[in-house]
Design a protein around this motif. Structure first.
Motif, PDB file in Angstrom:
ATOM      1  N   PRO A   1       0.231  -1.198   0.403  1.00  0.00           N
ATOM      2  CA  PRO A   1      -0.058  -0.282  -0.170  1.00  0.00           C
ATOM      3  C   PRO A   1       1.238   1.170   0.004  1.00  0.00           C
ATOM      4  CG  PRO A   1       0.235  -0.711   1.734  1.00  0.00           C
ATOM      5  CD  PRO A   1       0.378  -2.343   1.334  1.00  0.00           C
ATOM      6  N   GLU A   2       1.875   1.542   0.640  1.00  0.00           N
ATOM      7  CA  GLU A   2       3.076   2.419   0.526  1.00  0.00           C
ATOM      8  C   GLU A   2       3.380   3.037  -0.776  1.00  0.00           C
ATOM      9  OE1 GLU A   2       5.823   1.552   3.700  1.00  0.00           O
ATOM     10  OE2 GLU A   2       4.628   0.624   4.934  1.00  0.00           O
ATOM     11  N   GLY A   3       3.969   1.738  -1.273  1.00  0.00           N
ATOM     12  CA  GLY A   3       4.225   1.652  -2.911  1.00  0.00           C
ATOM     13  C   GLY A   3       2.760   2.827  -3.998  1.00  0.00           C
ATOM     14  N   MET A   4       1.509   1.488  -3.566  1.00  0.00           N
ATOM     15  CA  MET A   4       0.490   2.898  -4.032  1.00  0.00           C
ATOM     16  C   MET A   4      -0.016   3.740  -3.936  1.00  0.00           C
ATOM     17  SD  MET A   4      -1.710  -0.581  -4.147  1.00  0.00           S
ATOM     18  CE  MET A   4      -3.495  -0.223  -3.903  1.00  0.00           C
ATOM     19  N   ALA A   5       0.753   4.363  -2.201  1.00  0.00           N
ATOM     20  CA  ALA A   5       0.452   6.047  -1.891  1.00  0.00           C
ATOM     21  C   ALA A   5       0.873   7.115  -3.007  1.00  0.00           C
ATOM     22  CB  ALA A   5       0.305   5.817  -0.449  1.00  0.00           C
ATOM     23  N   VAL A   6       2.266   6.423  -2.377  1.00  0.00           N
ATOM     24  CA  VAL A   6       3.148   7.350  -3.558  1.00  0.00           C
ATOM     25  C   VAL A   6       2.872   7.593  -4.926  1.00  0.00           C
ATOM     26  CG1 VAL A   6       5.562   7.505  -4.155  1.00  0.00           C
ATOM     27  CG2 VAL A   6       5.035   6.520  -2.111  1.00  0.00           C
ATOM     28  N   GLY A   7       2.781   5.945  -5.747  1.00  0.00           N
ATOM     29  CA  GLY A   7       2.193   5.887  -7.176  1.00  0.00           C
ATOM     30  C   GLY A   7       1.106   6.698  -7.347  1.00  0.00           C
ATOM     31  N   VAL A   8      -0.140   6.333  -7.033  1.00  0.00           N
ATOM     32  CA  VAL A   8      -1.202   7.571  -7.383  1.00  0.00           C
ATOM     33  C   VAL A   8      -1.512   9.161  -6.633  1.00  0.00           C
ATOM     34  CG1 VAL A   8      -2.000   7.181  -4.648  1.00  0.00           C
ATOM     35  CG2 VAL A   8      -3.688   7.560  -6.608  1.00  0.00           C
ATOM     36  N   VAL A   9      -0.363   8.853  -5.904  1.00  0.00           N
ATOM     37  CA  VAL A   9      -0.128  10.820  -5.395  1.00  0.00           C
ATOM     38  C   VAL A   9       0.871  11.324  -6.586  1.00  0.00           C
ATOM     39  CG1 VAL A   9       1.331  12.736  -3.994  1.00  0.00           C
ATOM     40  CG2 VAL A   9      -0.622  10.601  -3.024  1.00  0.00           C
ATOM     41  N   PHE A  10       1.657  10.725  -7.074  1.00  0.00           N
ATOM     42  CA  PHE A  10       2.088  11.549  -8.470  1.00  0.00           C
ATOM     43  C   PHE A  10       1.426  11.574  -9.835  1.00  0.00           C
ATOM     44  CE2 PHE A  10       6.198  10.893  -5.382  1.00  0.00           C
ATOM     45  CZ  PHE A  10       6.773  11.934  -6.066  1.00  0.00           C
ATOM     46  N   ALA A  11       0.793  10.499 -10.170  1.00  0.00           N
ATOM     47  CA  ALA A  11      -0.082  10.582 -10.563  1.00  0.00           C
ATOM     48  C   ALA A  11      -0.669  11.799 -10.683  1.00  0.00           C
ATOM     49  CB  ALA A  11      -1.048   8.921 -10.657  1.00  0.00           C
TER      50      ALA A  11
END
Length: 258
Positions: A122-132
């Motif tokens: 989930p941490e990787g997903m969080a960073v990914g979606v914010v940069f998206a």
């Protein structure tokens, strides 16, 4: 290039934490482990609120009184998603005696690594979606805010990297192999972040849902695993103070840079 660096920052935190096993002679003290687990929990809770849930609700203002709907649905689905992974993936928490997930013939060392890998999804997903959100030009998410989230997760990944490598080392594994397992558990973060960006780019209108999804997934990890591990044995003072410090630092980072 800036986006790539941002996605790699959390992994560098895990890398640095895992490298502690190469220099530390003794096991990590129980009190220090509790403080670090509490700290990681505080960072994740603050990041879930300021970096994910609040922007998700603000992006949904066009829904009027139902502006909470995308965030609420995404949050619930994120909880359900991590709950499913928790029941499926065989893993063992540091200090735990009974493996969780489906029965398997995996070694204790592998299941210890999988436990932290589960945290990092989930941490990787969080960073990914914010940069998206930054790439999409969304006004609710700034590049500074995205970097604040990446740095905050990197800070909490440092103790996680140490917490996974040290028990693996104590289990009789060599230092270099324990270090390798530590960084391997963190590589899922940039991979998950890249995949999330690709998905979000295809369904940009779902950004509020995906932000809340990541928040739900992160909070599941905090409540289901990190806090119980930090507060075990009846002594929760160190974990509580660590949580407060982590929450405060992440809140300051997000508000000051976001």
């Amino acid at each position: 290039m800036n986006i790539f660096l941002g996605l790699m920052i959390p992994f560098l935190g895990t890398f640095a934490g895992a490298s502690c096993v190469l220099f530390m002679r003794n096991n990590m003290g129980k009190l220090l482990e509790k403080v670090l687990l509490g700290f990681a929990s505080g960072v994740m809770v603050a990041a879930s609120v300021w970096s994910l849930l609040i922007p998700a609700i603000e992006m949904s203002e066009s829904y009027g009184k139902f502006a909470f709907m995308p965030a609420a649905v995404g949050f619930a689905v994120g909880i359900a998603f991590l709950y499913g992974l928790d029941k499926l993936i065989p893993h063992l928490h540091p200090g735990g005696k009974k493996p969780e997930g489906i029965k398997s013939g995996l070694t204790k060392t592998t299941m210890l690594a999988l436990a932290v890998t589960l945290h990092n999804i989930p941490e990787g997903m969080a960073v990914g979606v914010v940069f998206a959100g930054v790439l999409s030009g969304n006004r609710e998410i700034t590049i500074a805010g995205a970097y604040a989230l990446a740095v905050g997760i990197a800070i909490q990944n440092f103790p996680e990297g140490a917490i996974i490598s040290m028990p693996i080392r104590s289990n009789g594994t060599g230092k270099k192999k324990a270090f390798f397992y530590g960084i391997l558990s963190g590589i899922v973060e940039p991979i998950g972040a890249f995949m999330t960006i690709m998905i979000t780019g295809a369904i940009e209108k779902a950004l509020p849902f995906l932000l809340a999804f990541a928040a739900g997934a992160m909070l599941f990890v905090v409540v289901e695993e990190l806090i119980p591990e930090a507060s075990g044995d009846g002594d929760s003072d160190g974990a509580t103070l660590g949580f407060a410090a982590g929450f405060l630092i992440m809140m300051i980072l997000d508000v000051a840079l976001g």
